[in-house]
Structures are given as structure tokens and as C-alpha cells.
Design a protein around this motif. Structure first.
Motif, PDB file in Angstrom:
ATOM      1  N   GLU A 149      -6.225   6.528  -3.001  1.00 36.46           N
ATOM      2  CA  GLU A 149      -6.317   5.874  -1.691  1.00 36.46           C
ATOM      3  C   GLU A 149      -7.403   4.801  -1.669  1.00 36.46           C
ATOM      4  N   ARG A 154       0.956   3.982  -2.856  1.00 43.70           N
ATOM      5  CA  ARG A 154       0.623   5.335  -2.406  1.00 43.70           C
ATOM      6  C   ARG A 154       1.676   6.318  -2.913  1.00 43.70           C
ATOM      7  N   GLN A 155       2.951   5.914  -2.806  1.00 46.63           N
ATOM      8  CA  GLN A 155       4.048   6.747  -3.285  1.00 46.63           C
ATOM      9  C   GLN A 155       3.993   6.925  -4.802  1.00 46.63           C
ATOM     10  N   GLU A 156       3.409   5.946  -5.486  1.00 46.61           N
ATOM     11  CA  GLU A 156       3.280   6.028  -6.949  1.00 46.61           C
ATOM     12  C   GLU A 156       2.088   6.869  -7.381  1.00 46.61           C
ATOM     13  N   GLY A 157       1.327   7.337  -6.384  1.00 43.90           N
ATOM     14  CA  GLY A 157       0.212   8.227  -6.687  1.00 43.90           C
ATOM     15  C   GLY A 157      -1.109   7.546  -6.948  1.00 43.90           C
ATOM     16  N   LYS A 158      -1.219   6.274  -6.609  1.00 47.38           N
ATOM     17  CA  LYS A 158      -2.489   5.561  -6.812  1.00 47.38           C
ATOM     18  C   LYS A 158      -3.540   6.102  -5.847  1.00 47.38           C
ATOM     19  N   LYS A 167       0.829  -1.215   0.000  1.00 49.79           N
ATOM     20  CA  LYS A 167       0.000   0.000   0.000  1.00 49.79           C
ATOM     21  C   LYS A 167       0.862   1.262   0.000  1.00 49.79           C
ATOM     22  N   GLU A 168       1.927   1.236   0.774  1.00 48.10           N
ATOM     23  CA  GLU A 168       2.806   2.400   0.822  1.00 48.10           C
ATOM     24  C   GLU A 168       3.508   2.607  -0.523  1.00 48.10           C
ATOM     25  N   LYS A 169       3.890   1.508  -1.157  1.00 47.33           N
ATOM     26  CA  LYS A 169       4.537   1.589  -2.469  1.00 47.33           C
ATOM     27  C   LYS A 169       3.607   2.235  -3.498  1.00 47.33           C
TER      28      LYS A 169
END
Length: 275
Positions: A219, A213-217, A209-211
């Protein structure tokens, strides 16, 4: 009393200690052989205590099974240097501990240390080896597997060993050996996805999820995307779902079922000094 060369050789043969150590022990014991043996053993404990802060990162990992192939064990005996680990006597000493573990179906590491080999506990043998070799010697790992069929694998060099338990045996034992080698090569975390520890699953989901999230997917999509990443983790890291190393067009589960529809893995153990 006078210490003869024959006395020294007898003590050396009995303990494996150096010539001067044997001569000095006999002198300190006034020629009493049994007392000299005890002095050598006590010296081993002293050396072990002095070297307790040293790192024993080398050693030998051995696996074996009982005659009926229903009980298997892995033993790791550590030392400080690769030179000692490769010594035939050191390997044989580890093998004697493994044989005792299998013969007595030792329940755990403490039970193994309490077993007797040649009239003395394995724990005392380990302490004595510290005195004989002059390095920190440590019996650091023991594991067992009980199943309808248990197969061991020791990687060349004695640095990595595995045990795999199966729900049944098969005529072609190589099939089972292939899976033991798979465990060695691919280091799975569990037999199947249902056997993965909950904390591992939670950690993998959070990482995914953090990965993303960092890619801009978005929430709102993270849970679903992370689940896909988790499924990939299961495929790559659980034994039955891994691609079979000898034929990556099929999984380990498919490979086993091609031999017998009901054949599966019940548990496995893998340990290594190399990682």
C-alpha cells in the motif's frame, strides 16, 4: 385549380420533396406555390417530430477552414441510414452548413442553427430534410478552432474529422496536415499533460492504484507506482507526447520542432460517427 406537371417539377426542384408530395402540397395549397413550399416544410417538421425517438447514428462529419487558415469548423449532420449519409445531396447540404459556419464564425451549435442559407435558417433546412428524406435528420455537433494556423482533416468516408490549431504557420503545410491525421488516428485526450482534465488524471491514478493493489503491491508504494502509470498514460494519450505515427522514433513534439523550434499545437478537435 389544375396542377400541371411543370408546377410539380418546380416545387420538387425548390424543395427536393418527392413528386407525389409536391403534387399533394400544391393541391392542398390550391396551386399557391409559396403556400405549397410551406406545407412541404411543415411536413418536414412533422416527420422530424414523429421520428424524434429514432436513432440517427449515421451521417456526415466535415471540417474546413477560412481562406486565411485562421478559423476552422467541424459540422456533423446525422441521419438514420448509411444510404442517406452517402448521398451526394446530403453531403453537399452538410457542406453548405459548414461553409456558413466558417463565413460567419459561428460561436456554437445554436448560433449555427440560426444562420441563414438561401434565405432560411439552417434549423429549418434540417427540419425540411426530414420531410424530404423521410428519416430523422439532426445537426448534432459543431466545434470551432481559432489560431494562427488551422488545419482540417476529413477521413475518407466522411465519418471522422479533425481540426488542429497551431501557434504559427510553416512553409510546408504537409507537416501540419500530418498532425491533423495523427489526431484522427490516435485520438489523444489533450494537447499536453498539463491540459488533461483533473478528473481524468484522478481517475487514471485510481485505476492504476487499484490494479497494483490487486497485484499485491504494498500500500505504501501505490502512489509512486501509480504515478509511473500516469506518466505512461500521458505519453500514450497526449498529442505532443505521442509517438509520431509516421516515425515512431520521435514524438509529435519532436517532429514539429524539427520543422521549426517554436512550432506547437494550441488546440484540437476530433469527432467521429464510427466509435
Amino acid at each position: 385549380m389544375a396542377i400541371t406537371a411543370a408546377d410539380v417539377m418546380k416545387l420538387r426542384k425548390a424543395t427536393g420533396a418527392g413528386m407525389m408530395d409536391c403534387k399533394n402540397a400544391l393541391a392542398d395549397a390550391n396551386g399557391d406555390f409559396d403556400a405549397a413550399v410551406q406545407i412541404i416544410r411543415e411536413k418536414g417538421k412533422l416527420v422530424a417530430n414523429k421520428r424524434s425517438d429514432r436513432e440517427a447514428s449515421e451521417g456526415v462529419a466535415l471540417a474546413g477552414v477560412s481562406d486565411d487558415n485562421k478559423f476552422g469548423a467541424i459540422v456533423v449532420l446525422n441521419c438514420e441510414t448509411d444510404f442517406v449519409a452517402k448521398n451526394e445531396d446530403f453531403v453537399n447540404k452538410t457542406k453548405s452548413f459548414l461553409d456558413a459556419a466558417i463565413a460567419n464564425k459561428a460561436a456554437d451549435l445554436e448560433a449555427l442553427k440560426a444562420l441563414e442559407v438561401d434565405g432560411r435558417t439552417i434549423e429549418s433546412h434540417v427540419a425540411e430534410q426530414s420531410g424530404v428524406i423521410g428519416e430523422k435528420i439532426e445537426l448534432s455537433f459543431y466545434a470551432k478552432v481559432e489560431a494562427e494556423a488551422v488545419v482540417p482533416y476529413i477521413h475518407p468516408g466522411n465519418k471522422l474529422a479533425t481540426l488542429v490549431g497551431f501557434n504559427q504557420g510553416v512553409a510546408d503545410v504537409q507537416i501540419l496536415k500530418d498532425v491533423a491525421m495523427q489526431v484522427a488516428a490516435m485520438s489523444p485526450v489533450a494537447v499536453d499533460k498539463d491540459n488533461v482534465a483533473p478528473e481524468v488524471v484522478e481517475k487514471e491514478l485510481e485505476i492504476a492504484k487499484e490494479k497494483f493493489r490487486q497485484e499485491g503491491k504494498p500500500e505504501a508504494m501505490l502512489d509512486k507506482i501509480a504515478q509511473g502509470a500516469l506518466n505512461k498514460f500521458f505519453k500514450e494519450n497526449t498529442l505532443l507526447n505521442q509517438a509520431f505515427v509516421k516515425d515512431n522514433k520521435q514524438t509529435v513534439k519532436e517532429y514539429l520542432q524539427s520543422a521549426d523550434k517554436g512550432l506547437t499545437v494550441t488546440e484540437f478537435v476530433r469527432t467521429t460517427l464510427a466509435e
